[in-house]
Design a protein around this motif. Structure first.
Motif, PDB file in Angstrom:
ATOM      1  N   LEU A 119       0.832  -1.206   0.000  1.00  0.00           N
ATOM      2  CA  LEU A 119       0.000   0.000   0.000  1.00  0.00           C
ATOM      3  C   LEU A 119       0.864   1.253   0.000  1.00  0.00           C
ATOM      4  O   LEU A 119       0.556   2.237  -0.683  1.00  0.00           O
ATOM      5  CB  LEU A 119      -0.923  -0.010   1.228  1.00  0.00           C
ATOM      6  N   GLY A 120       1.955   1.202   0.756  1.00  0.00           N
ATOM      7  CA  GLY A 120       2.883   2.334   0.742  1.00  0.00           C
ATOM      8  C   GLY A 120       3.467   2.572  -0.641  1.00  0.00           C
ATOM      9  O   GLY A 120       3.642   3.721  -1.068  1.00  0.00           O
ATOM     10  N   ALA A 121       3.754   1.483  -1.340  1.00  0.00           N
ATOM     11  CA  ALA A 121       4.284   1.601  -2.695  1.00  0.00           C
ATOM     12  C   ALA A 121       3.293   2.285  -3.622  1.00  0.00           C
ATOM     13  O   ALA A 121       3.671   3.123  -4.453  1.00  0.00           O
ATOM     14  CB  ALA A 121       4.641   0.221  -3.243  1.00  0.00           C
ATOM     15  N   VAL A 122       2.014   1.935  -3.480  1.00  0.00           N
ATOM     16  CA  VAL A 122       0.990   2.560  -4.321  1.00  0.00           C
ATOM     17  C   VAL A 122       0.919   4.062  -4.042  1.00  0.00           C
ATOM     18  O   VAL A 122       0.776   4.875  -4.969  1.00  0.00           O
ATOM     19  CB  VAL A 122      -0.385   1.892  -4.097  1.00  0.00           C
ATOM     20  N   VAL A 123       1.033   4.447  -2.778  1.00  0.00           N
ATOM     21  CA  VAL A 123       1.013   5.868  -2.424  1.00  0.00           C
ATOM     22  C   VAL A 123       2.198   6.591  -3.055  1.00  0.00           C
ATOM     23  O   VAL A 123       2.053   7.669  -3.653  1.00  0.00           O
ATOM     24  CB  VAL A 123       1.026   6.043  -0.889  1.00  0.00           C
ATOM     25  N   VAL A 124       3.396   5.988  -2.937  1.00  0.00           N
ATOM     26  CA  VAL A 124       4.593   6.607  -3.513  1.00  0.00           C
ATOM     27  C   VAL A 124       4.461   6.737  -5.026  1.00  0.00           C
ATOM     28  O   VAL A 124       4.790   7.779  -5.618  1.00  0.00           O
ATOM     29  CB  VAL A 124       5.847   5.785  -3.142  1.00  0.00           C
ATOM     30  N   ARG A 251       9.578   6.709  -8.925  1.00  0.00           N
ATOM     31  CA  ARG A 251       9.095   5.430  -9.441  1.00  0.00           C
ATOM     32  C   ARG A 251      10.011   4.291  -9.003  1.00  0.00           C
ATOM     33  O   ARG A 251       9.544   3.202  -8.669  1.00  0.00           O
ATOM     34  CB  ARG A 251       8.984   5.478 -10.966  1.00  0.00           C
ATOM     35  N   TRP A 252      11.321   4.549  -9.023  1.00  0.00           N
ATOM     36  CA  TRP A 252      12.239   3.542  -8.505  1.00  0.00           C
ATOM     37  C   TRP A 252      11.917   3.232  -7.049  1.00  0.00           C
ATOM     38  O   TRP A 252      11.954   2.070  -6.619  1.00  0.00           O
ATOM     39  CB  TRP A 252      13.689   4.020  -8.629  1.00  0.00           C
ATOM     40  N   ALA A 253      11.600   4.271  -6.279  1.00  0.00           N
ATOM     41  CA  ALA A 253      11.268   4.073  -4.864  1.00  0.00           C
ATOM     42  C   ALA A 253      10.013   3.222  -4.720  1.00  0.00           C
ATOM     43  O   ALA A 253       9.952   2.312  -3.877  1.00  0.00           O
ATOM     44  CB  ALA A 253      11.082   5.428  -4.177  1.00  0.00           C
ATOM     45  N   GLY A 254       9.006   3.517  -5.543  1.00  0.00           N
ATOM     46  CA  GLY A 254       7.774   2.740  -5.487  1.00  0.00           C
ATOM     47  C   GLY A 254       7.997   1.283  -5.848  1.00  0.00           C
ATOM     48  O   GLY A 254       7.508   0.365  -5.172  1.00  0.00           O
ATOM     49  N   PHE A 255       8.761   1.043  -6.919  1.00  0.00           N
ATOM     50  CA  PHE A 255       9.058  -0.330  -7.317  1.00  0.00           C
ATOM     51  C   PHE A 255       9.883  -1.036  -6.244  1.00  0.00           C
ATOM     52  O   PHE A 255       9.695  -2.231  -5.984  1.00  0.00           O
ATOM     53  CB  PHE A 255       9.797  -0.350  -8.657  1.00  0.00           C
ATOM     54  N   ALA A 256      10.819  -0.325  -5.631  1.00  0.00           N
ATOM     55  CA  ALA A 256      11.634  -0.930  -4.580  1.00  0.00           C
ATOM     56  C   ALA A 256      10.760  -1.405  -3.422  1.00  0.00           C
ATOM     57  O   ALA A 256      10.995  -2.484  -2.852  1.00  0.00           O
ATOM     58  CB  ALA A 256      12.679   0.070  -4.085  1.00  0.00           C
ATOM     59  N   LEU A 257       9.746  -0.615  -3.072  1.00  0.00           N
ATOM     60  CA  LEU A 257       8.830  -1.029  -2.008  1.00  0.00           C
ATOM     61  C   LEU A 257       8.037  -2.270  -2.422  1.00  0.00           C
ATOM     62  O   LEU A 257       7.810  -3.169  -1.604  1.00  0.00           O
ATOM     63  CB  LEU A 257       7.880   0.122  -1.666  1.00  0.00           C
ATOM     64  N   VAL A 258       7.611  -2.321  -3.673  1.00  0.00           N
ATOM     65  CA  VAL A 258       6.886  -3.510  -4.157  1.00  0.00           C
ATOM     66  C   VAL A 258       7.779  -4.733  -4.067  1.00  0.00           C
ATOM     67  O   VAL A 258       7.367  -5.805  -3.609  1.00  0.00           O
ATOM     68  CB  VAL A 258       6.395  -3.297  -5.605  1.00  0.00           C
ATOM     69  N   TRP A 259       9.027  -4.603  -4.504  1.00  0.00           N
ATOM     70  CA  TRP A 259       9.953  -5.737  -4.456  1.00  0.00           C
ATOM     71  C   TRP A 259      10.249  -6.146  -3.016  1.00  0.00           C
ATOM     72  O   TRP A 259      10.424  -7.333  -2.729  1.00  0.00           O
ATOM     73  CB  TRP A 259      11.235  -5.379  -5.207  1.00  0.00           C
ATOM     74  N   LEU A 260      10.298  -5.178  -2.100  1.00  0.00           N
ATOM     75  CA  LEU A 260      10.472  -5.501  -0.691  1.00  0.00           C
ATOM     76  C   LEU A 260       9.282  -6.316  -0.183  1.00  0.00           C
ATOM     77  O   LEU A 260       9.452  -7.316   0.536  1.00  0.00           O
ATOM     78  CB  LEU A 260      10.622  -4.216   0.132  1.00  0.00           C
TER      79      LEU A 260
END
Length: 318
Positions: A119-124, A251-260
């Motif tokens: 959910l945090g990734a979606v927000v970012v 976007r890199w930050a958002g993808f990084a959260l998804v991968w985490l």
């Protein structure tokens, strides 16, 4: 093949996304029809027709996968390959969330953490795009809904694809005939090569499904589930390196959260599977590989795609 399919859809231009989608429905039915004739697998059809509830669920599945296919084709041909890949990265998270909301399933702490990070990734990503990543969310929710419906139907992959495309066939054919009557169809207007590529949409849909079905009876499902991540990885890499889509820092930050989040799910699933194996050994029983793999499946790593070797909704793939 599923990871490289973004290279195929642009070859079908100048056909629009709706025309490509309609051809995919029509030619997929032709391909799976031939496959069923060769394998002589028709017994399921009479049984399906005698079960109105199951037929209704197949209709819902056909409608949902129509949305999934259409959005994916449009996104690739409109320069949104990276955002489309994100949809298949977050699909396991959406599947888990739907299990909690709709099926009242209970999650382990690591699964809750993964959903929260997702959910945090979606927000970012919403901040990064300046809008919600609607392509990703549509693909993820449509695929998760499709998996949920297919779990209820419990029909083999090829048989299910045949039933769904049979429901899609008449509307798709009607749309293509309407395009032809308006003079807007590209099938016969751009040479034999273009027509052949449009017809090949059926092969592009069916062949990976057949390979998946063959792999599912030879490869442990836990391994098969982890391999499913290769498709969005390939799509993501193609979006950046081949289609040269922008990837700013947010976007890199958002993808990084998804991968985490996916890493948390994977770690939790493998740990749960090992615990199950140790428990069985402690009781003096033989370790059943299927039981161990079921722990991985239940942990949400694999998602609805590989729920079983036969009934997996793998035909939903882009």
């Amino acid at each position: 093949m599923w990871g490289l399919v973004p290279l195929f859809w642009p070859l079908l231009k100048p056909a629009g996304a709706l025309e490509i989608l309609a051809h995919r429905m029509v030619w997929s039915l032709a391909v799976v029809g031939v496959a069923l004739v060769v394998m002589r697998r028709w017994a399921w059809l009479g049984e399906l027709l005698r079960q109105p509830r199951k037929l209704g669920l197949i209709t819902v599945a056909a409608a949902v996968i129509t949305v999934n296919w259409g959005v994916y084709i449009w996104s690739v041909n409109s320069g949104h390959v990276v955002e489309a890949s994100l949809g298949y990265f977050i699909n396991p998270l959406v599947t888990i969330a739907m299990g909690v909301l709709l099926l009242k399933e209970r999650l382990r702490p690591a699964q809750w953490a993964a959903v929260g990070v997702g959910l945090g990734a979606v927000v970012v990503l919403t901040i990064g795009y300046g809008r919600p990543p609607w392509i990703s969310l549509t693909l993820a929710f449509s695929f998760a809904t499709y998996g949920l419906v297919k779990k209820k139907v419990n029909l083999g992959g090829i048989e299910s694809l045949a039933a769904e495309t049979a429901i899609q066939f008449l509307p798709a054919l009607g749309y293509l005939l309407w395009l032809g009557a308006r003079g807007d169809a590209t099938f016969a207007a751009h040479g034999a090569g273009h027509a052949t590529l449009l017809a090949a949409t059926g092969v592009v849909t069916a062949v990976p499904l057949v390979c998946f079905g063959a792999a599912a009876i030879r490869v442990p499902l836990s391994t098969l589930g982890l391999l499913q991540y290769l498709a969005p990885v390939f799509q993501f890499v193609l979006g950046i390196l081949y289609f040269h889509e922008a990837m700013p820092a947010e976007r890199w930050a958002g993808f990084a959260l998804v991968w985490l989040a996916l890493s948390l799910l994977t770690f939790d699933a493998l740990r749960t599977a090992r615990r199950g194996a140790r428990t069985l050994r402690g009781r003096g029983g033989a370790v059943d590989a299927g039981v161990v793999e079921a722990g991985v499946l239940d942990a949400g790593v694999v998602g609805p795609r590989v729920a079983s070797a036969d009934a997996a909704p793998a035909d939903a793939k882009p």
